[in-house]
Design a protein around this motif. Structure first.
Motif, PDB file in Angstrom:
ATOM      1  N   SER A  60       0.832  -1.201   0.000  1.00 57.20           N
ATOM      2  CA  SER A  60       0.000   0.000   0.000  1.00 57.20           C
ATOM      3  C   SER A  60       0.869   1.255   0.000  1.00 57.20           C
ATOM      4  CB  SER A  60      -0.912  -0.001   1.225  1.00 57.20           C
ATOM      5  OG  SER A  60      -0.137  -0.020   2.419  1.00 57.20           O
ATOM      6  N   ILE A  61       0.218   2.404  -0.164  1.00 60.58           N
ATOM      7  CA  ILE A  61       0.945   3.670  -0.234  1.00 60.58           C
ATOM      8  C   ILE A  61       1.673   3.974   1.071  1.00 60.58           C
ATOM      9  CG2 ILE A  61      -1.107   4.992   0.448  1.00 60.58           C
ATOM     10  CD1 ILE A  61      -0.057   7.293  -1.265  1.00 60.58           C
ATOM     11  N   ASP A  62       1.087   3.603   2.204  1.00 58.47           N
ATOM     12  CA  ASP A  62       1.762   3.874   3.479  1.00 58.47           C
ATOM     13  C   ASP A  62       2.998   2.990   3.640  1.00 58.47           C
ATOM     14  OD1 ASP A  62      -0.209   1.846   3.595  1.00 58.47           O
ATOM     15  OD2 ASP A  62      -0.030   1.757   5.763  1.00 58.47           O
ATOM     16  N   GLU A  63       2.952   1.758   3.106  1.00 56.43           N
ATOM     17  CA  GLU A  63       4.112   0.873   3.164  1.00 56.43           C
ATOM     18  C   GLU A  63       5.206   1.343   2.202  1.00 56.43           C
ATOM     19  OE1 GLU A  63       1.640  -3.221   4.296  1.00 56.43           O
ATOM     20  OE2 GLU A  63       2.333  -2.851   2.243  1.00 56.43           O
ATOM     21  N   VAL A  64       4.793   1.832   1.052  1.00 59.13           N
ATOM     22  CA  VAL A  64       5.766   2.318   0.063  1.00 59.13           C
ATOM     23  C   VAL A  64       6.504   3.543   0.592  1.00 59.13           C
ATOM     24  CG1 VAL A  64       6.016   3.399  -2.203  1.00 59.13           C
ATOM     25  CG2 VAL A  64       4.565   1.383  -1.945  1.00 59.13           C
ATOM     26  N   THR A  65       5.742   4.549   1.028  1.00 57.92           N
ATOM     27  CA  THR A  65       6.377   5.782   1.502  1.00 57.92           C
ATOM     28  C   THR A  65       7.089   5.577   2.839  1.00 57.92           C
ATOM     29  OG1 THR A  65       4.235   6.423   2.455  1.00 57.92           O
ATOM     30  CG2 THR A  65       4.781   7.303   0.292  1.00 57.92           C
ATOM     31  N   GLY A  66       6.464   4.805   3.730  1.00 55.64           N
ATOM     32  CA  GLY A  66       7.090   4.546   5.029  1.00 55.64           C
ATOM     33  C   GLY A  66       8.365   3.741   4.891  1.00 55.64           C
ATOM     34  N   GLY A  67       8.343   2.688   4.068  1.00 59.27           N
ATOM     35  CA  GLY A  67       9.537   1.878   3.845  1.00 59.27           C
ATOM     36  C   GLY A  67      10.661   2.675   3.228  1.00 59.27           C
ATOM     37  N   GLN A  68      10.305   3.580   2.314  1.00 57.06           N
ATOM     38  CA  GLN A  68      11.315   4.422   1.657  1.00 57.06           C
ATOM     39  C   GLN A  68      12.071   5.258   2.686  1.00 57.06           C
ATOM     40  OE1 GLN A  68       9.864   7.014  -1.549  1.00 57.06           O
ATOM     41  NE2 GLN A  68      11.067   8.681  -0.668  1.00 57.06           N
ATOM     42  N   TYR A  69      11.340   5.954   3.547  1.00 56.65           N
ATOM     43  CA  TYR A  69      11.996   6.830   4.520  1.00 56.65           C
ATOM     44  C   TYR A  69      12.642   6.039   5.655  1.00 56.65           C
ATOM     45  CZ  TYR A  69      10.455  11.193   2.439  1.00 56.65           C
ATOM     46  OH  TYR A  69      10.303  12.254   1.582  1.00 56.65           O
ATOM     47  N   PHE A  70      12.054   4.909   6.021  1.00 56.45           N
ATOM     48  CA  PHE A  70      12.630   4.068   7.072  1.00 56.45           C
ATOM     49  C   PHE A  70      14.040   3.637   6.698  1.00 56.45           C
ATOM     50  CE2 PHE A  70      13.426  -0.144   8.920  1.00 56.45           C
ATOM     51  CZ  PHE A  70      13.177   0.090  10.255  1.00 56.45           C
ATOM     52  N   PHE A  71      14.196   3.060   5.491  1.00 56.71           N
ATOM     53  CA  PHE A  71      15.514   2.608   5.066  1.00 56.71           C
ATOM     54  C   PHE A  71      16.414   3.778   4.665  1.00 56.71           C
ATOM     55  CE2 PHE A  71      13.171  -1.385   4.568  1.00 56.71           C
ATOM     56  CZ  PHE A  71      14.060  -2.271   5.159  1.00 56.71           C
ATOM     57  N   GLY A  72      15.818   4.838   4.150  1.00 56.36           N
ATOM     58  CA  GLY A  72      16.612   6.005   3.773  1.00 56.36           C
ATOM     59  C   GLY A  72      17.320   6.622   4.961  1.00 56.36           C
ATOM     60  N   ILE A  73      16.594   6.788   6.062  1.00 59.75           N
ATOM     61  CA  ILE A  73      17.189   7.378   7.264  1.00 59.75           C
ATOM     62  C   ILE A  73      18.249   6.456   7.857  1.00 59.75           C
ATOM     63  CG2 ILE A  73      16.700   7.988   9.663  1.00 59.75           C
ATOM     64  CD1 ILE A  73      14.184   9.338   8.755  1.00 59.75           C
ATOM     65  N   ILE A  74      18.006   5.155   7.848  1.00 57.64           N
ATOM     66  CA  ILE A  74      19.006   4.217   8.362  1.00 57.64           C
ATOM     67  C   ILE A  74      20.310   4.339   7.579  1.00 57.64           C
ATOM     68  CG2 ILE A  74      19.621   1.768   8.530  1.00 57.64           C
ATOM     69  CD1 ILE A  74      16.749   1.193   9.307  1.00 57.64           C
ATOM     70  N   MET A  75      20.209   4.401   6.246  1.00 60.10           N
ATOM     71  CA  MET A  75      21.413   4.524   5.413  1.00 60.10           C
ATOM     72  C   MET A  75      22.097   5.866   5.615  1.00 60.10           C
ATOM     73  SD  MET A  75      20.452   2.547   1.834  1.00 60.10           S
ATOM     74  CE  MET A  75      18.757   3.077   1.666  1.00 60.10           C
ATOM     75  N   LEU A  76      21.315   6.922   5.810  1.00 59.01           N
ATOM     76  CA  LEU A  76      21.900   8.238   6.052  1.00 59.01           C
ATOM     77  C   LEU A  76      22.634   8.271   7.393  1.00 59.01           C
ATOM     78  CD1 LEU A  76      19.115  10.667   4.774  1.00 59.01           C
ATOM     79  CD2 LEU A  76      21.445  10.475   3.875  1.00 59.01           C
ATOM     80  N   LEU A  77      22.069   7.623   8.404  1.00 62.06           N
ATOM     81  CA  LEU A  77      22.730   7.572   9.709  1.00 62.06           C
ATOM     82  C   LEU A  77      24.050   6.811   9.630  1.00 62.06           C
ATOM     83  CD1 LEU A  77      19.664   6.943  12.061  1.00 62.06           C
ATOM     84  CD2 LEU A  77      21.067   9.011  11.925  1.00 62.06           C
ATOM     85  N   LEU A  78      24.094   5.762   8.813  1.00 61.18           N
ATOM     86  CA  LEU A  78      25.350   5.032   8.610  1.00 61.18           C
ATOM     87  C   LEU A  78      26.383   5.919   7.928  1.00 61.18           C
ATOM     88  CD1 LEU A  78      24.001   1.533   7.471  1.00 61.18           C
ATOM     89  CD2 LEU A  78      25.047   2.109   9.674  1.00 61.18           C
TER      90      LEU A  78
END
Length: 305
Positions: free
Chosen positions: A36-54
């Motif tokens: 769903s749209i919430d999984e698409v957008t949420g997953g995008q930012y969830f993994f994006g922030i993790i990679m940025l923190l690394l």
């Protein structure tokens, strides 16, 4: 060969826009997998922030004021709403119409720059906007959208136009706020602003209901890379160093990138009209760069991550 500064920074914006174009095909694949749209957008930012923190652990850091952090988070809000509005628009309209509506950000961005600078756009920029607009119509295949009734899809039209406004605002303000902040640190605050919008509007149930570990993680990694990491970082590298009108024009590279990505990733066929439209867009992007190519010959400054 050392590129003139304006061309170099415009190239950074262009790369960020191209990555967002690749992101569009990944979104289609993720929707096709049943998310769903919430999984698409949420997953995008969830993994994006993790990679940025690394990345932050290996990059330069500096103390930013509360105002700067809040302003950067505000930029992320614009980017997040762009993705939400565009998704809502494409659910209700033919893809070709939704793309044309989104790409109204080109003239909106140039208009914002003109108002802020209190200067009429140059002839090159005006011609460029016309070429981008015409190129978008051909590239999006709007002439093939036969029988479309605008009056029956006003909500989709509204969402598409809202997406163009928020994307223009994202590009405009991304070059105005905390310009001297380290790129990765700056990008993290923008991403945090984006994910706060997702949390406020959608319940992030995918984190604890098993969706994340079962299937979403593979799509989320790609979405985070091309929808969060590359766009935010490269826009952060480029937009503080060129005027927002030029940044908006360079951002139009998203559409040709989206079409080419759809051809390779989704197996879609590029028509002759789309190819012609892509050429017009590329000419429109290159045109404002030509005068500066002959004026600036100074050595480029190093860029700190």
């Amino acid at each position: 060969m050392v590129l003139p500064k304006q061309v170099k920074y415009s190239l950074f914006v262009l790369i960020g826009a191209c990555s967002y174009g690749i992101h569009a095909s990944t979104v289609k694949l993720t929707f096709g997998a049943g998310h769903s749209i919430d999984e698409v957008t949420g997953g995008q930012y969830f993994f994006g922030i993790i990679m940025l923190l690394l990345l932050l652990t290996f990059s330069k850091k500096q103390k930013l004021s509360l105002k700067s952090n809040l302003n950067l988070m505000g930029i992320g809000v614009f980017l997040s709403f762009t993705g939400i509005f565009y998704s809502l628009s494409i659910e209700r309209l033919p893809a070709s119409i939704a793309i044309v509506l989104l790409f109204q950000f080109t003239w909106i961005g140039v208009l914002l720059d003109a108002i802020a600078s209190k200067k009429w756009p140059s002839k090159q920029k005006l011609v460029s906007v016309v070429l981008l607009w015409l190129g978008t119509i051909f590239a999006a295949g709007i002439f093939e959208a036969n029988g479309f009734q605008w009056s029956q899809s006003l909500d989709g039209v509204m969402y598409g136009f809202f997406a163009s406004i928020t994307f223009a605002l994202f590009i405009f303000f991304s070059g105005k706020v905390a310009k001297n902040a380290p790129t990765i640190q700056r990008s993290i605050m923008i991403a945090i602003g984006g994910i706060l919008v997702i949390i406020a509007l959608f319940r992030p149930t995918f984190v604890w209901d098993g969706t994340l570990t079962e299937s979403l993680w593979s799509y989320g990694l790609v979405l985070g890379l091309f929808g969060t990491i590359f766009p935010i970082i490269f826009f952060s590298l480029g937009t503080p160093h060129i005027d927002s009108g030029l940044a908006t024009i360079a951002g139009a590279a998203e559409l040709p990138a989206a079409i080419v990505a759809a051809m390779f990733i989704l197996g879609e066929v590029i028509t002759l009209a789309q190819g012609f439209g892509m050429m017009l867009i590329l000419v429109g992007i290159i045109l404002p760069q030509l005068p500066t190519h002959t004026r600036h010959r100074k050595r480029s400054e190093p860029i700190e991550l």
